[in-house]
Enzyme design. Structure first.
Site, PDB file in Angstrom:
ATOM      1  N   ASP A 135       0.804  -1.219   0.000  1.00  0.00           N
ATOM      2  CA  ASP A 135       0.000   0.000   0.000  1.00  0.00           C
ATOM      3  C   ASP A 135       0.837   1.269   0.000  1.00  0.00           C
ATOM      4  O   ASP A 135       0.390   2.314  -0.457  1.00  0.00           O
ATOM      5  CB  ASP A 135      -0.944   0.017   1.206  1.00  0.00           C
ATOM      6  CG  ASP A 135      -2.185  -0.843   0.949  1.00  0.00           C
ATOM      7  OD1 ASP A 135      -2.407  -1.231  -0.208  1.00  0.00           O
ATOM      8  OD2 ASP A 135      -2.923  -1.123   1.912  1.00  0.00           O
TER       9      ASP A 135
ATOM     10  N   HIS B  76      -2.513  -7.667   7.270  1.00  0.00           N
ATOM     11  CA  HIS B  76      -1.975  -6.308   7.132  1.00  0.00           C
ATOM     12  C   HIS B  76      -0.668  -6.299   7.910  1.00  0.00           C
ATOM     13  O   HIS B  76      -0.686  -6.549   9.119  1.00  0.00           O
ATOM     14  CB  HIS B  76      -2.882  -5.259   7.781  1.00  0.00           C
ATOM     15  CG  HIS B  76      -4.284  -5.259   7.271  1.00  0.00           C
ATOM     16  ND1 HIS B  76      -4.720  -4.387   6.312  1.00  0.00           N
ATOM     17  CD2 HIS B  76      -5.361  -6.010   7.610  1.00  0.00           C
ATOM     18  CE1 HIS B  76      -6.008  -4.605   6.077  1.00  0.00           C
ATOM     19  NE2 HIS B  76      -6.423  -5.590   6.843  1.00  0.00           N
TER      20      HIS B  76
ATOM     21  N   TYR C 123      -6.774   3.568   7.035  1.00  0.00           N
ATOM     22  CA  TYR C 123      -5.797   3.360   8.107  1.00  0.00           C
ATOM     23  C   TYR C 123      -5.667   4.653   8.898  1.00  0.00           C
ATOM     24  O   TYR C 123      -5.365   5.698   8.318  1.00  0.00           O
ATOM     25  CB  TYR C 123      -4.425   3.022   7.531  1.00  0.00           C
ATOM     26  CG  TYR C 123      -4.337   1.694   6.826  1.00  0.00           C
ATOM     27  CD1 TYR C 123      -3.998   0.538   7.514  1.00  0.00           C
ATOM     28  CD2 TYR C 123      -4.574   1.589   5.459  1.00  0.00           C
ATOM     29  CE1 TYR C 123      -3.892  -0.687   6.867  1.00  0.00           C
ATOM     30  CE2 TYR C 123      -4.476   0.369   4.799  1.00  0.00           C
ATOM     31  CZ  TYR C 123      -4.136  -0.764   5.515  1.00  0.00           C
ATOM     32  OH  TYR C 123      -4.033  -1.970   4.869  1.00  0.00           O
TER      33      TYR C 123
ATOM     34  N   PHE D  67       0.844   2.305  -3.909  1.00  0.00           N
ATOM     35  CA  PHE D  67      -0.255   3.276  -3.978  1.00  0.00           C
ATOM     36  C   PHE D  67       0.047   4.609  -3.299  1.00  0.00           C
ATOM     37  O   PHE D  67      -0.668   5.580  -3.514  1.00  0.00           O
ATOM     38  CB  PHE D  67      -1.526   2.655  -3.396  1.00  0.00           C
ATOM     39  CG  PHE D  67      -2.008   1.478  -4.203  1.00  0.00           C
ATOM     40  CD1 PHE D  67      -2.667   1.676  -5.408  1.00  0.00           C
ATOM     41  CD2 PHE D  67      -1.743   0.176  -3.804  1.00  0.00           C
ATOM     42  CE1 PHE D  67      -3.088   0.603  -6.182  1.00  0.00           C
ATOM     43  CE2 PHE D  67      -2.156  -0.909  -4.565  1.00  0.00           C
ATOM     44  CZ  PHE D  67      -2.829  -0.695  -5.764  1.00  0.00           C
TER      45      PHE D  67
ATOM     46  N   TYR E 248      -9.916   0.563   2.053  1.00  0.00           N
ATOM     47  CA  TYR E 248      -9.500   0.492   3.448  1.00  0.00           C
ATOM     48  C   TYR E 248      -9.063   1.838   3.980  1.00  0.00           C
ATOM     49  O   TYR E 248      -8.442   2.613   3.267  1.00  0.00           O
ATOM     50  CB  TYR E 248      -8.317  -0.476   3.555  1.00  0.00           C
ATOM     51  CG  TYR E 248      -8.582  -1.585   4.529  1.00  0.00           C
ATOM     52  CD1 TYR E 248      -9.311  -2.692   4.136  1.00  0.00           C
ATOM     53  CD2 TYR E 248      -8.123  -1.506   5.835  1.00  0.00           C
ATOM     54  CE1 TYR E 248      -9.579  -3.703   5.036  1.00  0.00           C
ATOM     55  CE2 TYR E 248      -8.384  -2.522   6.727  1.00  0.00           C
ATOM     56  CZ  TYR E 248      -9.114  -3.616   6.331  1.00  0.00           C
ATOM     57  OH  TYR E 248      -9.370  -4.612   7.222  1.00  0.00           O
TER      58      TYR E 248
HETATM   59 CU   LIG Z   1      -8.265  -6.314   7.035  1.00  0.00          CU
END
Ligand SMILES: [Cu+2]
Ligand SMILES: *[C@@H]1O[C@H](CO)[C@@H](O)[C@H](O)[C@H]1NC(C)=O
Ligand SMILES: *[C@@H]1O[C@H](CO)[C@@H](O)[C@H](O)[C@H]1NC(C)=O
Ligand SMILES: *[C@@H]1O[C@H](CO)[C@@H](O)[C@H](O)[C@H]1NC(C)=O
Ligand SMILES: *[C@@H]1O[C@H](CO)[C@@H](O)[C@H](O)[C@H]1NC(C)=O
Length: 672
Positions: free
Chosen positions: A320, A465, A410, A324, A408
């Site tokens: 990620d 993760h 975070y 990204f 998602y």
């Molecule tokens: Cu998860």
């Protein structure tokens, strides 16, 4: 009334922010610096600039010795080291990645080279947007949508990195997955399962298209999460709540330098890493000076492998940060909900793929957190005729950023405590990645479906993760060592005590990198970074220890491709000697990487790490078995760890902390 006061204080705080004479050498690139980089590149590559996209532009930090000598001089007056930008560009004609270093003061290109290794640079948001529109003019896709009886105006597609699975030659490609928005804003819950679209980013076209099967699409019903659209019964109802600071905020923001209570640190922003905390120092009341704790810390990589090996899903092994951009995925924080009422907000900038600066407003919030916790206390009842109770409430300072990487979210917190601890917190929330399937009840499932059935036709797929933190601790200076204080059982010999056993501490200093690769949970030990050249009065080495949170280990086989690329998760803890170019645990070129530039590979050099400038790497993680409560949006799952002073101070550093004034404002509620 209290609200008005608060705004006044926030305003006062903001208007007091003095412009520093020189930028701090670790300040992120400013909009005008991004523009300057853009101009310099346009001049230097006049013929080919149209075919170059800028995948990464960030501050090329001055070498550490330069920063340290600038710091030790009277920094506000002396000229900081020259400002440089590091650029990774993609030449779409020659299909090459370029590394360019630009010096801003001399308007020149200091170095430029073609990258010849494996993997590709950070994905830009623009190129992802462009390719995600390609299916809508692609006949076979339009046909697939029709075949499913869907309205193409209500379909949206998005991009997924494809990983690496042993291919000898790779191209810079992404997969597209498409979702149905009809009847919901929660499009991730309605995948067009069975369709695989591969796009070439250099050629900007669809290079592979497969429509393998049609399966029931999960329903829109029950997937809504917008407050304005939710239907009764609602609840639970929470009463109005606020935090008041009658004396105003206790922190100061000067440029990018934040100071609060006994802490001072620099807060930077990077399009890839997000927040970068540098030069964190704590004021020692006894020594009457600031002492360095952390030279720099940031999230180096996030690895999110999914556990479905089928054709449509196996490749989902995301980085990620390196693919990204954790920073460019940051969301603008909402006052009062993302952060409490007493928060101050900061903006950040990154460069779009043509070099134009893009602002993310309210990217960080900074606030003093009082959650009703106790800093320390004691009640003494043994003294005749009196009861002594001393309690200090715990207040901390939080720097928060939220990165929304597709589905998602975070929540990243850096929390500084007056006791000297730094707590690093992560909250996982947002929307699961689900797979459409034929099932409506677990009784129907006979084979492995690689996830949990959450609702009709909806499987939340198992995944992990992993977050790798880069922590360049400088405990009272650069020369540090890594010590494992192993707690070992000792058998009592010769019946010298009624006890048969006890435990004691056996210290072991890690000499080389191999000594510092640690799988946590196998052995009781305290892991401490110390400055062995500096001892406390009683003779203990000053240090900070790592207090891990919940511990997980990867479950993929070591020779599985995603695990080779994410090999930095093989150990929870690593220590490397400081090296400016070893920043990204999964490699600088993470997209389609082959694991040849990871922390695991650097560590194999097995360099000396004793009494050296060292970097501690800590990977925390979550194995995520989705459950029904994670649907249709997931309540925050929190994790974290702590860096805690250990014989760093001569005694309790918050013994003499003056508690904040008690305020009780019964009138400060949602009622007028
Ligand atoms: Cu998860
Ligand atoms: C850049 O792309 C254009 C088309 O957009 C092309 O005409 C030109 O030749 C390319 N320039 C170079 C130097 O490759
Ligand atoms: C398809 O969706 C669009 C946008 O919501 C709508 O305007 C249009 O009427 C729909 N077409 C059909 C055939 O339902
Ligand atoms: C720093 O790290 C890079 C990448 O691992 C390596 O090529 C280089 O040799 C290292 N430099 C030193 C001085 O160890
Ligand atoms: C709260 O409101 C009451 C009545 O409106 C007033 O008498 C009192 O002084 C207020 N208290 C505070 C702390 O503002």
């Amino acid at each position: 009334m209290a609200m008005k006061l608060l705004f006044f204080f926030l305003f006062a705080l903001w208007s007091c922010r003095a412009k520093p004479i020189h930028p701090h050498p670790l300040d992120p690139l400013t909009p005008s610096e991004f523009n300057l980089v853009q101009t310099i590149l346009q001049k230097s590559y006049p013929s080919s600039i149209k075919n170059l996209t800028l995948q990464y532009i960030g501050l090329d930090e001055p070498d550490k010795p330069l920063i340290l000598s600038w710091l030790s001089s009277s920094k506000s007056k002396s000229k900081p080291p020259p400002r440089r930008a590091f650029v990774v560009a993609r030449d779409h004609v020659h299909k090459q990645s370029l590394e360019i270093t630009v010096e801003l003061s001399t308007y020149s290109i200091v170095s430029s080279k073609i990258y010849t290794g494996h993997g590709y640079p950070l994905l830009s948001l623009e190129e992802q947007t462009v390719v995600s529109l390609l299916p809508f003019s692609y006949e076979p896709f339009i046909e697939s949508v029709k075949k499913r009886g869907l309205n193409i105006s209500e379909v949206a597609c998005t991009t997924f990195s494809v990983g690496w699975f042993g291919e000898v030659k790779t191209k810079r490609v992404l997969n597209l997955l498409c979702y149905y928005m009809k009847g919901t804003a929660n499009l991730y819950m309605r995948p067009l399962e069975g369709v695989t679209i591969v796009v070439d980013l250099d050629e900007v076209r669809i290079v592979k298209y497969v429509d393998r099967f049609i399966v029931a699409m999960p329903k829109a019903e029950g997937t809504e999460y917008r407050a304005s659209k939710l239907k009764p019964p609602l609840g639970p109802k929470l009463k109005g709540i606020t935090v008041t600071q009658p004396d105003g905020p206790g922190f100061k923001i000067d440029g990018h330098t934040v100071s609060w209570a006994n802490w001072a640190f620099h807060l930077g922003f990077d399009v890839r890493a997000g927040p970068i905390i540098s030069l964190a120092s704590i004021f020692d009341v006894q020594e009457q000076k600031y002492r360095r704790v952390l030279y720099q810390g940031f999230i180096s990589e996030l690895f999110v492998p999914y556990m479905d090996p089928t054709e449509e899903w196996y490749y989902k092994t995301f980085f990620d940060s390196g693919e990204f951009g954790f920073g460019q995925s940051a969301s603008s924080l909402e006052p009062f909900t993302d952060c409490p009422a007493n928060a101050a907000f900061l903006d950040a900038y990154y460069a779009s793929s043509d070099g134009t600066p893009v602002k993310i407003s309210n990217v960080f919030c900074i606030f003093e957190k009082y959650a009703g916790d106790v800093m320390w206390r004691h009640t003494e009842t043994l003294i005749p005729g009196q009861v002594i109770t001393e309690v200090r409430p715990d207040v901390s300072l939080v720097v928060r950023m939220v990165s929304t990487v597709g589905n998602y979210d975070y929540i990243i917190d850096w929390e500084f405590l007056p006791s000297g601890s730094i707590k690093l917190g992560v909250g996982l929330t947002g929307i699961l990645e689900v797979k459409g399937a034929t099932y409506t009840h677990t009784d129907q499932i006979k084979e492995d479906v690689y996830g949990t059935l959450l609702a009709d036709y909806t499987i939340g797929v198992y995944h992990d993760h992993f977050l790798a933190y880069y922590l360049d601790l400088d405990i009272d200076g650069e020369a540090n060592s890594f010590i494992k204080n192993n707690l070992e059982t000792v058998k009592v010999k010769h019946h010298s005590s009624p006890r048969k056993s006890y435990w004691t501490v056996v210290s072991e200093t890690a000499k080389t990198e191999a000594d510092a690769r640690i799988k946590l949970g196998l052995k009781a030990s305290e892991l401490v970074v110390v400055n062995s050249n500096k001892k406390t009065k009683p003779g203990n080495k000053v240090g900070y220890r790592l207090l891990p949170g919940s511990i997980i280990h990867p479950l993929l086989l070591n020779d599985d491709y995603p695990q080779i690329r994410g090999a930095f998760t093989n150990y929870n803890v690593w220590v490397t000697p400081y090296n400016k170019s070893e920043k990204w645990a999964g490699g600088l070129y993470a997209d389609r990487s082959r694991g040849d530039d990871t922390l695991a590979v650097w560590s194999l050099r097995n360099r000396d790490i004793e009494n050296k400038d060292i970097v501690l790497w800590y990977t925390m993680g979550f194995h995520h078995v989705p459950c029904q409560e994670d649907f249709p949006v997931m309540p925050t799952l929190r994790g974290g760890f702590e860096l805690r002073p250990t014989n760093y101070f001569e005694s309790n550093p918050v013994l003499k902390t003056k508690p904040p004034k008690n305020v009780y404002s019964p009138n400060c509620s949602s009622h007028p």
